[in-house]
Enzyme design. Structure first.
Site, PDB file in Angstrom:
ATOM      1  N   GLY A 126      27.651 -29.534  -4.574  1.00 52.68           N
ATOM      2  CA  GLY A 126      27.894 -28.855  -3.301  1.00 52.68           C
ATOM      3  C   GLY A 126      28.886 -29.603  -2.428  1.00 52.68           C
ATOM      4  O   GLY A 126      29.077 -30.812  -2.569  1.00 52.68           O
TER       5      GLY A 126
ATOM      6  N   ARG B 114      28.246 -29.008   6.138  1.00 53.79           N
ATOM      7  CA  ARG B 114      27.695 -29.421   7.419  1.00 53.79           C
ATOM      8  C   ARG B 114      27.952 -30.896   7.731  1.00 53.79           C
ATOM      9  O   ARG B 114      27.784 -31.356   8.847  1.00 53.79           O
ATOM     10  CB  ARG B 114      26.180 -29.112   7.463  1.00 53.79           C
ATOM     11  CG  ARG B 114      25.887 -27.617   7.520  1.00 53.79           C
ATOM     12  CD  ARG B 114      24.433 -27.292   7.173  1.00 53.79           C
ATOM     13  NE  ARG B 114      24.185 -27.258   5.726  1.00 53.79           N
ATOM     14  CZ  ARG B 114      23.017 -26.966   5.164  1.00 53.79           C
ATOM     15  NH1 ARG B 114      21.973 -26.700   5.927  1.00 53.79           N
ATOM     16  NH2 ARG B 114      22.888 -26.951   3.847  1.00 53.79           N
TER      17      ARG B 114
ATOM     18  N   GLY C   1      25.483 -21.745  -6.174  1.00 49.32           N
ATOM     19  CA  GLY C   1      24.066 -21.932  -5.898  1.00 49.32           C
ATOM     20  C   GLY C   1      23.391 -22.940  -6.822  1.00 49.32           C
ATOM     21  O   GLY C   1      23.925 -23.310  -7.868  1.00 49.32           O
TER      22      GLY C   1
HETATM   23  C1  UD1 Z   1      17.630 -26.475  -1.110  1.00 48.36           C
HETATM   24  C2  UD1 Z   1      16.577 -25.510  -1.645  1.00 48.36           C
HETATM   25  C3  UD1 Z   1      15.460 -25.388  -0.625  1.00 48.36           C
HETATM   26  C4  UD1 Z   1      14.865 -26.770  -0.385  1.00 48.36           C
HETATM   27  C5  UD1 Z   1      15.930 -27.784   0.022  1.00 48.36           C
HETATM   28  C6  UD1 Z   1      15.353 -29.169  -0.015  1.00 48.36           C
HETATM   29  C7  UD1 Z   1      17.636 -23.840  -3.084  1.00 48.36           C
HETATM   30  C8  UD1 Z   1      18.155 -22.454  -3.175  1.00 48.36           C
HETATM   31  N1  UD1 Z   1      17.172 -24.229  -1.899  1.00 48.36           N
HETATM   32  O1  UD1 Z   1      18.218 -25.926   0.059  1.00 48.36           O
HETATM   33  O2  UD1 Z   1      14.453 -24.518  -1.105  1.00 48.36           O
HETATM   34  O3  UD1 Z   1      13.871 -26.679   0.624  1.00 48.36           O
HETATM   35  O4  UD1 Z   1      17.044 -27.745  -0.885  1.00 48.36           O
HETATM   36  O5  UD1 Z   1      16.245 -30.144   0.435  1.00 48.36           O
HETATM   37  O6  UD1 Z   1      17.627 -24.541  -4.065  1.00 48.36           O
HETATM   38  N2  UD1 Z   1      24.332 -27.836  -5.122  1.00 48.36           N
HETATM   39  C9  UD1 Z   1      25.114 -27.724  -6.248  1.00 48.36           C
HETATM   40  N3  UD1 Z   1      25.746 -26.530  -6.496  1.00 48.36           N
HETATM   41  C10 UD1 Z   1      25.623 -25.475  -5.683  1.00 48.36           C
HETATM   42  C11 UD1 Z   1      24.817 -25.584  -4.527  1.00 48.36           C
HETATM   43  C12 UD1 Z   1      24.166 -26.783  -4.279  1.00 48.36           C
HETATM   44  O7  UD1 Z   1      25.252 -28.678  -7.014  1.00 48.36           O
HETATM   45  O8  UD1 Z   1      26.234 -24.439  -6.004  1.00 48.36           O
HETATM   46  C13 UD1 Z   1      23.658 -29.110  -4.855  1.00 48.36           C
HETATM   47  C14 UD1 Z   1      24.124 -29.770  -3.571  1.00 48.36           C
HETATM   48  O9  UD1 Z   1      25.177 -30.687  -3.823  1.00 48.36           O
HETATM   49  C15 UD1 Z   1      22.873 -30.482  -3.074  1.00 48.36           C
HETATM   50  C16 UD1 Z   1      21.744 -29.671  -3.663  1.00 48.36           C
HETATM   51  O10 UD1 Z   1      22.282 -28.886  -4.695  1.00 48.36           O
HETATM   52  O11 UD1 Z   1      22.796 -31.806  -3.566  1.00 48.36           O
HETATM   53  C17 UD1 Z   1      21.035 -28.802  -2.638  1.00 48.36           C
HETATM   54  O12 UD1 Z   1      21.966 -27.909  -2.061  1.00 48.36           O
HETATM   55  P1  UD1 Z   1      21.898 -27.504  -0.539  1.00 48.36           P
HETATM   56  O13 UD1 Z   1      22.985 -26.539  -0.275  1.00 48.36           O
HETATM   57  O14 UD1 Z   1      21.834 -28.720   0.317  1.00 48.36           O
HETATM   58  O15 UD1 Z   1      20.492 -26.725  -0.493  1.00 48.36           O
HETATM   59  P2  UD1 Z   1      19.558 -26.484   0.759  1.00 48.36           P
HETATM   60  O16 UD1 Z   1      20.118 -25.401   1.585  1.00 48.36           O
HETATM   61  O17 UD1 Z   1      19.255 -27.773   1.429  1.00 48.36           O
HETATM   62 CA    CA Z   2      20.027 -29.877   1.206  1.00 50.89          CA
END
Ligand code: UD1
Ligand code: CA
Length: 484
Positions: free
Chosen positions: A15, A19, A84
């Site tokens: 990700g 933010r 995602g």
């Molecule tokens: C996510 C969870 C949420 C949980 C929270 C805990 C999902 C859909 N939601 O939300 O239920 O309560 O974490 O901290 O899983 N990432 C990728 N590829 C992507 C999107 C994200 O590798 O396409 C990675 C990001 O780098 C990050 C992690 O996944 O390390 C979480 O992503 P983030 O967007 O922060 O999820 P939250 O909205 O915090």
């Molecule tokens: Ca997160």
């Protein structure tokens, strides 16, 4: 607690972390001397998994380069567009499949932005998962402020039915204070299948891994939520406010461990330590002190106030105050500061004294030697029992190359000396005040370089007439004439 060796740990780090508003990918932001990703990988390594895969995407070159540095053994899978968390896991599963790895057994999933995670917590999750025979077990937590997290949804009987993301939650669900930590134990084979079936029919239009819970349950599999004992450690970092909170919490944890091991921390609120730091018993850490990197402090040493030590080793019972030291070695019972600066390669033997406004770089200083005041020591070997006079400079740089100065045992050099390297001062030699040492001084000799002093009478009144100095000199002349 008997725990099997997980087939894989998958860590999501693709990700952008919008933010954070940063050039640096979110997971590379540091707290307590390690990137957030580095902390998660350290916790994962405690499970001794057969393989670890980090999913990279945004800022991929930077993240991969960082991984080569901090965790060369881990594999990576690429997620080109950030569709995602579920999509990211699918990329990991597909990449493993391309390498001929079909997942079976337990697979642990964690996110790269939860730096407070502990290995013991992951091990507890795996144990609970395997004991229950679940398809997936989610680590959940009750938090004071669930905003932003996915919520753990339970039916009227309290049975866990699925996870709903904050953006997709209705008012009743938003009130739920049990949240998804983002750490999961999966059955590997079921995970490989379910990631192909995640929809994008949600507020963000992304494949959510959280939907796997509902799907697996719908297939008739057991799903579970294991409540974490300590909600603090599952906190995710999404912005710099949360980054600062996480840093404070991890720092508190590290300081608490040190205090429990017999270290006095005078003011935990202004003391900062990195995860790799070690401190011996009965050491005292005064306020506003930072111990960074691989710093090691010996038993009974006294550090601070206002001291920053990075990758520095301090011997037992040494005293270091108001000092900055990087990659230095401070011997036992040495005293350093106040206001000293030790740079890489400063090696102080037992009972060395480095005083105020002294800078030392790439120099070996022998047992009991004193460099007490206003001095620069660069590229030098100084013997034992030496005293270096105040305000001296080791002139190590001729504008092209650096050269070394050697000073023998028990030498005593005068104040305001310049040692023009390469040069040697022999054992037991003396030098006079203001000496510019350009040539070697034999053992036991006294070196004096300043010539006879010459006074040019009346110079100020002739060359600087009308100045306060000329006026003072005139009055002195008058007084001495009157008293004649
Ligand atoms: C996510 C969870 C949420 C949980 C929270 C805990 C999902 C859909 N939601 O939300 O239920 O309560 O974490 O901290 O899983 N990432 C990728 N590829 C992507 C999107 C994200 O590798 O396409 C990675 C990001 O780098 C990050 C992690 O996944 O390390 C979480 O992503 P983030 O967007 O922060 O999820 P939250 O909205 O915090
Ligand atoms: Ca997160």
């Amino acid at each position: 607690m008997s725990v099997s060796r997980p087939a894989a740990v998958i860590v999501l780090a693709a990700g952008e972390g919008t933010r954070m508003k940063s050039r640096l990918p979110k997971v590379l932001h540091e707290i307590c001397g390690r990137s957030m990703l580095g902390h998660v990988l350290a916790a994962a390594a405690e499970l001794d998994p057969e393989r670890t895969v980090v999913v990279v995407g945004h800022g991929r070159e930077q993240v991969v380069q960082h991984l080569q540095h901090v965790a060369p053994g881990v594999g990576t899978a690429v997620q080109d567009s950030q569709n995602g968390t579920g999509h990211a896991v699918r990329m990991a599963v597909e990449s493993l499949r391309e390498q001929g790895v079909e997942l079976s057994g337990t697979v642990v999933l964690a996110y790269g932005d939860t730096p407070l995670l502990r290995g013991a917590t992951l091990a507890g999750l795996v144990a609970a998962h395997e004991e229950a025979g679940n398809a997936v077990t989610v680590l959940s937590a009750r938090v004071p402020d669930p905003a932003g997290y996915g919520r753990i949804v339970r039916d009227a009987d309290g049975v866990f039915t699925g996870i709903v993301e904050h953006a997709d939650a209705d008012e009743a669900q938003l009130a739920i204070d049990e949240i998804n930590s983002g750490m999961y134990a999966f059955d590997g084979a079921l995970l490989s299948d379910v990631v192909k079936r995640l929809s994008t029919d949600n507020a963000k239009g992304e494949e959510y891994i959280t939907d796997a819970v509902g799907i697996l349950r719908g297939d008739g599999h057991r799903v579970g939520a294991a409540l974490a004992g300590d909600w603090v450690e599952i906190q995710g970092v999404n912005d710099r406010v949360q980054l600062a909170e996480a840093r404070r919490l991890l720092n508190d944890r590290l300081l608490t461990a040190l205090m429990r091991d017999g270290v006095t921390i005078v003011d935990p609120a202004t003391t900062w330590v990195d995860a790799g730091v070690r401190v011996g018993r009965d050491a005292v850490i005064e306020p506003q002190t930072q111990l960074q990197g691989r710093t090691v402090v010996g038993e009974g040493a006294h550090i601070g106030p206002a001291t920053v030590l990075r990758d520095t080793e301090v011997g037992a019972d040494a005293v270091v105050s108001m000092t900055v030291a990087h990659e230095a070695l401070i011997g036992p019972e040495a005293t350093v500061g106040p206001y000293a600066y030790l740079r890489p390669g400063a090696v102080l033997d037992r009972k060395v004294k480095i005083g105020t406004y002294v800078e030392v770089k790439n120099a070996n200083i022998g047992e009991g030697t004193k460099v007490p005041h206003l001095t620069y020591v660069g590229d030098a070997d100084i013997g034992r029992g030496v005293n270096i006079g105040a305000s001296s400079v080791f002139v190590n740089y001729d504008g092209v190359t650096k050269h070394r100065t050697t000073i023998g045992d028990h030498a005593r050099t005068g104040s305001d000396n310049m040692f023009v390297a390469p040069v040697r001062v022999g054992d037991g030699a003396y030098t006079g005040a203001g000496t510019v040492v350009r040539e070697d001084v034999p053992p036991g000799a006294l070196a004096v370089s300043a010539g006879q002093q010459r006074n040019i009478e009346g110079w100020v009144q002739r060359k600087r007439p009308g100045t306060p100095a000329a006026e003072a000199a005139r009055r002195a002349d008058e007084n001495s004439a009157a008293s004649d």
